[in-house]
Design an enzyme around this catalytic site. Structure first.
Site, PDB file in Angstrom:
ATOM      1  N   LYS A 171       0.825  -1.199   0.000  1.00 31.84           N
ATOM      2  CA  LYS A 171       0.000   0.000   0.000  1.00 31.84           C
ATOM      3  C   LYS A 171       0.867   1.261   0.000  1.00 31.84           C
ATOM      4  O   LYS A 171       0.653   2.167  -0.802  1.00 31.84           O
ATOM      5  CB  LYS A 171      -0.931  -0.011   1.219  1.00 31.84           C
ATOM      6  CG  LYS A 171      -1.954   1.110   1.208  1.00 31.84           C
ATOM      7  CD  LYS A 171      -2.657   1.236   2.554  1.00 31.84           C
ATOM      8  CE  LYS A 171      -3.781   0.241   2.743  1.00 31.84           C
ATOM      9  NZ  LYS A 171      -5.036   0.686   2.102  1.00 31.84           N
ATOM     10  N   ARG A 227      -3.646   2.699   8.666  1.00 31.37           N
ATOM     11  CA  ARG A 227      -3.908   1.400   8.043  1.00 31.37           C
ATOM     12  C   ARG A 227      -2.642   0.568   7.943  1.00 31.37           C
ATOM     13  O   ARG A 227      -1.552   1.097   7.809  1.00 31.37           O
ATOM     14  CB  ARG A 227      -4.420   1.573   6.614  1.00 31.37           C
ATOM     15  CG  ARG A 227      -5.712   2.305   6.477  1.00 31.37           C
ATOM     16  CD  ARG A 227      -5.954   2.520   4.982  1.00 31.37           C
ATOM     17  NE  ARG A 227      -6.792   3.665   4.751  1.00 31.37           N
ATOM     18  CZ  ARG A 227      -8.087   3.593   4.419  1.00 31.37           C
ATOM     19  NH1 ARG A 227      -8.659   2.429   4.271  1.00 31.37           N
ATOM     20  NH2 ARG A 227      -8.773   4.689   4.238  1.00 31.37           N
ATOM     21  N   GLY A 271      -8.121  -7.646   4.599  1.00 26.87           N
ATOM     22  CA  GLY A 271      -8.985  -7.761   5.770  1.00 26.87           C
ATOM     23  C   GLY A 271      -8.358  -8.444   6.975  1.00 26.87           C
ATOM     24  O   GLY A 271      -9.001  -8.621   8.006  1.00 26.87           O
ATOM     25  N   ARG A 282      -3.486  -1.579  -6.223  1.00 30.45           N
ATOM     26  CA  ARG A 282      -2.596  -2.750  -6.125  1.00 30.45           C
ATOM     27  C   ARG A 282      -2.944  -3.687  -7.267  1.00 30.45           C
ATOM     28  O   ARG A 282      -4.030  -3.589  -7.844  1.00 30.45           O
ATOM     29  CB  ARG A 282      -2.772  -3.449  -4.777  1.00 30.45           C
ATOM     30  CG  ARG A 282      -4.187  -3.949  -4.549  1.00 30.45           C
ATOM     31  CD  ARG A 282      -4.327  -4.541  -3.154  1.00 30.45           C
ATOM     32  NE  ARG A 282      -5.728  -4.863  -2.905  1.00 30.45           N
ATOM     33  CZ  ARG A 282      -6.249  -5.009  -1.709  1.00 30.45           C
ATOM     34  NH1 ARG A 282      -5.527  -4.861  -0.630  1.00 30.45           N
ATOM     35  NH2 ARG A 282      -7.511  -5.326  -1.564  1.00 30.45           N
ATOM     36  N   HIS A 323      -0.289 -41.358   2.852  1.00 30.47           N
ATOM     37  CA  HIS A 323      -0.791 -42.205   1.773  1.00 30.47           C
ATOM     38  C   HIS A 323      -2.010 -41.580   1.114  1.00 30.47           C
ATOM     39  O   HIS A 323      -2.105 -41.458  -0.106  1.00 30.47           O
ATOM     40  CB  HIS A 323      -1.140 -43.580   2.357  1.00 30.47           C
ATOM     41  CG  HIS A 323      -1.701 -44.505   1.338  1.00 30.47           C
ATOM     42  ND1 HIS A 323      -3.058 -44.613   1.127  1.00 30.47           N
ATOM     43  CD2 HIS A 323      -1.106 -45.306   0.436  1.00 30.47           C
ATOM     44  CE1 HIS A 323      -3.268 -45.472   0.141  1.00 30.47           C
ATOM     45  NE2 HIS A 323      -2.096 -45.904  -0.290  1.00 30.47           N
ATOM     46  N   ARG A 383       4.362 -46.692  -9.701  1.00 26.44           N
ATOM     47  CA  ARG A 383       4.481 -47.443  -8.443  1.00 26.44           C
ATOM     48  C   ARG A 383       3.796 -48.790  -8.620  1.00 26.44           C
ATOM     49  O   ARG A 383       2.574 -48.882  -8.522  1.00 26.44           O
ATOM     50  CB  ARG A 383       3.819 -46.675  -7.301  1.00 26.44           C
ATOM     51  CG  ARG A 383       4.513 -45.372  -6.897  1.00 26.44           C
ATOM     52  CD  ARG A 383       3.685 -44.666  -5.829  1.00 26.44           C
ATOM     53  NE  ARG A 383       4.397 -43.640  -5.100  1.00 26.44           N
ATOM     54  CZ  ARG A 383       4.187 -42.317  -5.243  1.00 26.44           C
ATOM     55  NH1 ARG A 383       3.303 -41.885  -6.119  1.00 26.44           N
ATOM     56  NH2 ARG A 383       4.859 -41.449  -4.510  1.00 26.44           N
ATOM     57  N   ARG A 386       9.027 -48.533 -11.302  1.00 25.08           N
ATOM     58  CA  ARG A 386       9.726 -48.878 -10.062  1.00 25.08           C
ATOM     59  C   ARG A 386       9.314 -50.263  -9.593  1.00 25.08           C
ATOM     60  O   ARG A 386       8.126 -50.574  -9.528  1.00 25.08           O
ATOM     61  CB  ARG A 386       9.394 -47.865  -8.973  1.00 25.08           C
ATOM     62  CG  ARG A 386      10.103 -48.194  -7.673  1.00 25.08           C
ATOM     63  CD  ARG A 386       9.800 -47.192  -6.606  1.00 25.08           C
ATOM     64  NE  ARG A 386       8.439 -47.307  -6.110  1.00 25.08           N
ATOM     65  CZ  ARG A 386       7.889 -46.421  -5.268  1.00 25.08           C
ATOM     66  NH1 ARG A 386       8.573 -45.370  -4.887  1.00 25.08           N
ATOM     67  NH2 ARG A 386       6.666 -46.594  -4.837  1.00 25.08           N
ATOM     68  N   GLU A 428      16.852 -41.908  -2.230  1.00 27.26           N
ATOM     69  CA  GLU A 428      15.883 -41.651  -1.158  1.00 27.26           C
ATOM     70  C   GLU A 428      16.528 -41.682   0.212  1.00 27.26           C
ATOM     71  O   GLU A 428      15.851 -41.492   1.219  1.00 27.26           O
ATOM     72  CB  GLU A 428      14.778 -42.717  -1.181  1.00 27.26           C
ATOM     73  CG  GLU A 428      13.999 -42.760  -2.465  1.00 27.26           C
ATOM     74  CD  GLU A 428      12.986 -43.894  -2.474  1.00 27.26           C
ATOM     75  OE1 GLU A 428      11.807 -43.627  -2.222  1.00 27.26           O
ATOM     76  OE2 GLU A 428      13.393 -45.057  -2.712  1.00 27.26           O
ATOM     77  N   SER A 479      16.505 -41.025  -9.852  1.00 27.62           N
ATOM     78  CA  SER A 479      15.270 -40.270  -9.669  1.00 27.62           C
ATOM     79  C   SER A 479      15.179 -39.944  -8.186  1.00 27.62           C
ATOM     80  O   SER A 479      15.223 -40.848  -7.343  1.00 27.62           O
ATOM     81  CB  SER A 479      14.073 -41.095 -10.123  1.00 27.62           C
ATOM     82  OG  SER A 479      12.886 -40.362  -9.891  1.00 27.62           O
ATOM     83  N   GLY A 509      13.687 -39.476  -4.949  1.00 27.05           N
ATOM     84  CA  GLY A 509      12.455 -39.769  -4.221  1.00 27.05           C
ATOM     85  C   GLY A 509      12.443 -38.888  -2.984  1.00 27.05           C
ATOM     86  O   GLY A 509      12.814 -39.292  -1.883  1.00 27.05           O
ATOM     87  N   THR A 510      12.034 -37.652  -3.195  1.00 26.41           N
ATOM     88  CA  THR A 510      12.212 -36.663  -2.130  1.00 26.41           C
ATOM     89  C   THR A 510      11.206 -36.801  -0.992  1.00 26.41           C
ATOM     90  O   THR A 510      11.372 -36.160   0.037  1.00 26.41           O
ATOM     91  CB  THR A 510      12.160 -35.238  -2.713  1.00 26.41           C
ATOM     92  OG1 THR A 510      11.076 -35.172  -3.634  1.00 26.41           O
ATOM     93  CG2 THR A 510      13.458 -34.893  -3.415  1.00 26.41           C
ATOM     94  N   ASP A 562      10.733 -39.776   0.601  1.00 21.88           N
ATOM     95  CA  ASP A 562      11.535 -40.544   1.550  1.00 21.88           C
ATOM     96  C   ASP A 562      12.826 -39.815   1.910  1.00 21.88           C
ATOM     97  O   ASP A 562      13.280 -39.876   3.051  1.00 21.88           O
ATOM     98  CB  ASP A 562      11.850 -41.932   0.974  1.00 21.88           C
ATOM     99  CG  ASP A 562      10.727 -42.924   1.280  1.00 21.88           C
ATOM    100  OD1 ASP A 562      10.330 -42.989   2.462  1.00 21.88           O
ATOM    101  OD2 ASP A 562      10.247 -43.596   0.359  1.00 21.88           O
ATOM    102  N   CYS A 590      10.875 -37.419  -8.503  1.00 24.20           N
ATOM    103  CA  CYS A 590       9.543 -38.016  -8.574  1.00 24.20           C
ATOM    104  C   CYS A 590       8.805 -37.955  -7.239  1.00 24.20           C
ATOM    105  O   CYS A 590       7.703 -38.456  -7.103  1.00 24.20           O
ATOM    106  CB  CYS A 590       9.603 -39.441  -9.087  1.00 24.20           C
ATOM    107  SG  CYS A 590      10.449 -40.569  -7.969  1.00 24.20           S
ATOM    108  N   TYR A 628      14.436 -33.646 -15.681  1.00 26.62           N
ATOM    109  CA  TYR A 628      12.970 -33.610 -15.704  1.00 26.62           C
ATOM    110  C   TYR A 628      12.416 -33.588 -14.285  1.00 26.62           C
ATOM    111  O   TYR A 628      13.115 -33.914 -13.318  1.00 26.62           O
ATOM    112  CB  TYR A 628      12.393 -34.817 -16.463  1.00 26.62           C
ATOM    113  CG  TYR A 628      12.614 -36.140 -15.773  1.00 26.62           C
ATOM    114  CD1 TYR A 628      11.698 -36.612 -14.818  1.00 26.62           C
ATOM    115  CD2 TYR A 628      13.730 -36.914 -16.048  1.00 26.62           C
ATOM    116  CE1 TYR A 628      11.911 -37.821 -14.165  1.00 26.62           C
ATOM    117  CE2 TYR A 628      13.947 -38.111 -15.409  1.00 26.62           C
ATOM    118  CZ  TYR A 628      13.031 -38.568 -14.462  1.00 26.62           C
ATOM    119  OH  TYR A 628      13.243 -39.741 -13.809  1.00 26.62           O
TER     120      TYR A 628
HETATM  121  C1  PEP Z   1       9.566 -40.850  -2.685  1.00 28.68           C
HETATM  122  O1  PEP Z   1       9.921 -41.413  -1.662  1.00 28.68           O
HETATM  123  O2  PEP Z   1       9.782 -39.669  -2.896  1.00 28.68           O
HETATM  124  C2  PEP Z   1       8.815 -41.586  -3.715  1.00 28.68           C
HETATM  125  C3  PEP Z   1       8.482 -40.989  -4.840  1.00 28.68           C
HETATM  126  O3  PEP Z   1       8.418 -42.844  -3.419  1.00 28.68           O
HETATM  127  P1  PEP Z   1       7.158 -43.183  -2.490  1.00 28.68           P
HETATM  128  O4  PEP Z   1       6.393 -41.919  -2.274  1.00 28.68           O
HETATM  129  O5  PEP Z   1       6.376 -44.189  -3.235  1.00 28.68           O
HETATM  130  O6  PEP Z   1       7.794 -43.720  -1.269  1.00 28.68           O
HETATM  131 MG    MG Z   2       9.924 -43.566  -1.597  1.00 26.76          MG
END
Ligand code: PEP
Ligand code: MG
Length: 887
Positions: free
Chosen positions: A28, A98, A107, A354, A470, A576, A632, A760, A779, A781-782, A784, A846, A866
């Site tokens: 503002k 303000r 708000g 704004r 899950h 999976r 996988r 992972e 890949s 597996g972020t 885990d 992934c 990717y």
């Molecule tokens: C992960 O661990 O990031 C992954 C993609 O595998 P999952 O979620 O199936 O454990």
């Molecule tokens: Mg995993």
């Protein structure tokens, strides 16, 4: 010396670039200075910087002498410009106070208007304005607002007193109140303050001013502001600026007015002024809905069939000036503006501008239109659309105009909206959905065995579990709306009833979920169907031309693959395979395999699964038509496939012809205290190689079949999960290569394929240089990797993570947005070391982060090839990848 207070308007000097920097003076303040400097009619005022707010909040809520001095000087600027003095009994200056943070939080924080009124100055205002009624109305408004915002008194007390006063007089609306009515009410209000506070309403105008400044600073930490920030990913340590500005009055009779306007329609994006205004009113009247506002333009009024005149008709001169300002501001900011204005006795003033908030649909239309108009270039258009907002276009959404009866709020785990009957287990979900009913599956938490029920349900609600639980992961993958971690949901499975907050409900009752904000509502709320507009396609095309990274999808059914391709996926980044094991038709064979006492028994059961898996892969390869598919091998611990509860054990005992006792003993043997760190991932492949052999065979046989039947030879990438050492990968890679060789020989077919691993575990990231000797791709597996790096369980963290985020321990939920400093470092190390060993190693992500724009920006920075996201997030990832490449 850096300034802490910036005057604007009048002859103020606006040349210090800090004054137009939102991070210093807030949105503002920066825009008021900007408008004043281009000569627009802005009432004079000053901005206290965000830095000063932070200093105040950190320093034990006290004002520094330097600040007091600077405010006094800046106040003199206002007084000099307007020619009135704060507290002058004959002709008083009144000001508004303000908030204004760098990011707009509509708000959420506090405002005080008409400050400077007291028992003496009210008479001066009456004299100078020539309007007693106006003066006393302003005074009562001020007492009401100040008491609520600054003194913390219940504003209901004042509302009530006003209602009673009107009733006594037989009035219907505030406009019927006369001067002496307002005077009497002011006395009553002062009495309420005395009674509630134990001291009189402050008459000292300087005390009033500092009280209001303090309240605005404090409102940064109000509960509602905190919740808003949490829901909108706004950092908690930003602070707010304070704007003190000379009041102008839209309530000085019929030549005065106030309003709010957008330079384009914020819900459709249409290039037409859009707004509301009221004659003889103060700004709060428009927002608070005390009177029904009128349309700004004649076209709108006519379209709506409204009677009361538009501003265009009622105040043509002021409207023409306003329309000119709209065009000027839009050209200046090169974006749609949201403007607050007031007309005081025929003279137009601008109180705020704004960049306007807008729906995703409007954002796309405006971005594409503005390129056409030559206002912005394509790169700007790409960067202007919030990728996450695209979600709104990809799922059904709740009608924003429909009323909501919110019972509780959980985590917005998967977007979209759904209404349906409550069901408490997956089988019931499937049955009821089978007879054409919309159902909401409500569980304490879901397990992979609930998949069929989740698929059948329109929405999923869980009492436990976080954003990568899950339920959340699967629901996003399926495009099902999901609210997880709603801890106020208590389920009584025996009685088939549940409590949500303080409501008692039963299976069959209808509820509605909003996966976009986590709300759980009673009854049905109407939804609007998603619509793929032409602007959407256009912008995505522009984005695709700019991005470097490929975008794949996490999918394991042909339907998901088809949807993902429709959304632009360029391959599968994660299939999976365990999801195929849970299929109702094969779960018996899976259980037989797990319960077998010998390898021979296991192989016999696996032989039954082979044709099924082969068919699955065939369907996927066909759908993906030659695009790379990362498949996988089995990841979850075997016990997840075993039955639960006596009834299920009895049923299984029938099927496999083994006594219940034996089955339970086996289940017990498989029990783990910490299954996430237990016998799962490649550890299964090492100990039960026949499982991975079967899966590898199914993959290669399907690939050969599809290659033969169609021209598009599939490109399988076989992925080994949860690898921690090179040796694990080497052993399993040899197994995959051996099976491939066998299948190719049997089928007389030769196909390219890759073998790689997920990263992972922290050890895998650190040892990536060695692991890359045996892996052709990584890949990340972020999900885990976050769990194992932080030592925070992805399924149990919901209970404390919200507090962690609120208190700034984590900026965001690390399962939603990658912890770049920590986990990101491991990803970067692994990428570097992997490349050092194998320069052409393919690198992707992934985990759920593959669909999160901030995480995608990090992936671009470290040069991943990717990202892979669930089908509904593919467009988000495409746009985010383009933005990352451009920035
Ligand atoms: C992960 O661990 O990031 C992954 C993609 O595998 P999952 O979620 O199936 O454990
Ligand atoms: Mg995993």
């Amino acid at each position: 010396m850096t300034k802490t207070v910036y005057p604007f308007g009048g002859d103020a000097d606006h040349s210090d670039p800090r004054q137009k920097d939102k991070t210093v003076t807030g949105g503002k303040g920066a825009n008021l200075a900007e408008m004043a400097s281009i000569g627009l009619p802005v009432p004079p005022g000053f901005t206290i910087t965000v830095e000063e707010c932070l200093r105040y909040l950190e320093g034990g809520a006290d004002f520094r002498p330097e600040l007091r001095e600077a405010v006094t000087g800046a106040l003199a600027h206002i007084e000099g410009t307007v020619g009135k003095k704060l507290g002058d009994a004959r002709d008083p200056l009144l000001v508004s106070v303000r908030s204004g943070a760098a990011v707009s939080m509509p708000g959420m924080m506090d405002t005080v208007l008409n400050l400077g009124l007291n028992d003496e100055t009210v008479a001066g205002l009456a004299a100078s304005s020539g309007d007693d009624r106006f003066a006393w109305d302003s005074y009562r408004r001020f007492i009401q607002m100040y008491s609520d915002v600054v003194l913390g008194l219940d504003h209901g007390l004042f509302e009530e007193a006003l209602e009673i006063a009107k009733e006594d007089k037989g009035y219907f609306s505030d406009t019927e109140m006369e001067t002496d009515d307002w005077q009497a009410l002011v006395d009553e209000f002062k009495g309420i303050v005395q009674q509630e506070r134990g001291s009189a309403f402050p008459q000292d105008v300087t005390e009033q001013l500092w009280g209001a400044i303090r309240a605005v600073f404090d409102s940064w930490d109000s509960e509602r502001a905190k919740v808003y920030r949490r829901l909108n990913d706004i950092p908690h340590d930003m602070g707010t600026a304070v704007n003190v500005q000379a009041m102008v009055f839209g309530n000085m009779g019929d030549t005065s007015a106030t309003g709010v306007a957008f330079t384009r329609d914020p819900s459709t994006g249409e290039k037409a002024y859009y707004g509301e205004w009221l004659v003889n009113a103060q700004g709060e009247d428009v927002v608070a809905g005390i009177r029904t506002p009128q349309y700004l333009t004649r076209a709108r009024r006519e379209a709506a069939g409204a009677e009361k005149p538009s501003m265009e008709e009622a105040m043509p001169d002021a409207y023409a000036e306003l329309a000119h300002v709209f065009d000027l501001l839009e050209k200046h900011y090169r974006d749609m503006q949201d403007i607050e204005f007031t007309v005081e006795r025929g003279k137009l003033f601008l109180l705020q501008t704004r960049n306007g908030k807008r729906t995703a649909k409007a954002a796309l239309k405006m971005a594409v239109d503005m390129v056409g108009e030559g206002l912005i270039d394509r790169d700007t258009a790409i960067c202007r659309v919030d990728p996450m907002a695209l979600d709104q276009l990809l799922h059904p959404t709740l009608d924003p105009d429909a009323p909501r009866d919110v019972m509780t709020t959980g985590l917005p785990a998967s977007p979209g909206a759904a209404s349906g009957k409550i069901v408490l287990d997956a089988d019931t979900a499937e049955q009821w959905a089978g007879r054409g009913e919309s159902v909401i599956l409500v569980r304490v938490e879901t397990s992979p065995e609930d998949i069929h029920g989740m698929h059948a349900a329109s929405g999923i609600l869980t009492a436990r579990g976080g954003m990568t639980s899950h339920a959340a992961v699967v629901a996003r993958g399926m495009g099902r709306c999901c609210v997880s971690g709603a801890s106020q949901v208590r389920i009584d499975r025996e009685a088939r009833t549940l409590q949500i907050g303080d409501r008692d409900l039963a299976e069959g009752d209808i509820i509605t979920l909003d996966g976009g904000n986590g709300q759980v509502m009673a009854g049905e709320v109407p939804t609007l169907e998603p619509e793929m507009a032409g602007d959407f396609a256009t912008l995505m095309e522009w984005a695709d031309a700019k991005r470097r990274m490929r975008v794949r999808t996490n999918a394991e059914t042909p339907a998901d693959c088809a949807r993902a391709r429709q959304f632009g996926a360029e391959g599968i980044g994660l299939c999976r395979t365990e999801h195929m094991f849970f299929d109702a038709a094969r779960i018996a064979a899976v259980r037989e395999m797990i319960l077998a006492e010998s390898e021979k028994g296991r192989r016999a059961a696996l032989d039954k699964l082979l044709p099924e898996q082969r068919d699955d892969f065939r369907a996927i390869f066909e759908e993906m038509a030659g695009l790379p598919c990362t498949i996988r091998l089995l990841d979850p611990p075997l016990h997840e496939f075993l039955p639960q509860g006596d009834a299920e054990f009895a049923e299984l005992s029938e099927i496999v012809g083994k006594p219940v006792e034996t089955l339970k003993r086996r289940a017990n043997e498989l029990h783990e205290f910490n299954p996430m760190l237990g016998h799962r991932g490649c550890r299964l492949g090492i100990t039960y190689p026949e499982i991975y052999e079967m899966q590898a065979r199914a993959i290669f046989e399907a690939a050969c079949d599809v290659a033969e039947a169609s021209g598009d030879a599939p490109l399988p990438e076989v992925m080994i999960p949860l690898v921690g050492t090179r040796r694990e990968l080497a052993i399993l890679r040899a197994l995959v290569d051996r099976v491939a060789k066998d299948v190719f020989a049997e089928k007389g077919c030769e196909l390219g394929y890759l073998v790689g691993t997920m990263i992972e575990l922290p050890r895998a990231a650190l040892m990536a240089g060695e692991i890359a000797q045996d892996g052709e791709f990584f890949s990340f597996g972020t999900n885990d990797l976050t769990q194992t790096t932080l030592g925070v369980s992805r399924d149990d963290s919901a209970r404390f993570l919200a507090q962690y985020v609120e208190r700034g321990i984590f900026a965001r939920d690390p399962f939603v947005s990658l912890d770049i400093d920590g986990v990101g470092q491991l990803v970067e190390i692994a990428a570097e070391r992997g490349r050092a060993t194998r320069s052409d190693i393919k690198l992707g992500i992934c985990g759920e982060h593959g669909g999160d724009p901030a995480s995608i920006a990090f992936c671009e920075k470290i040069g991943l090839d990717y990202v892979s996201a669930s089908p509904y997030r593919v467009p988000i990832a495409r746009l985010a990848a383009a933005q990352a490449a451009l920035r």
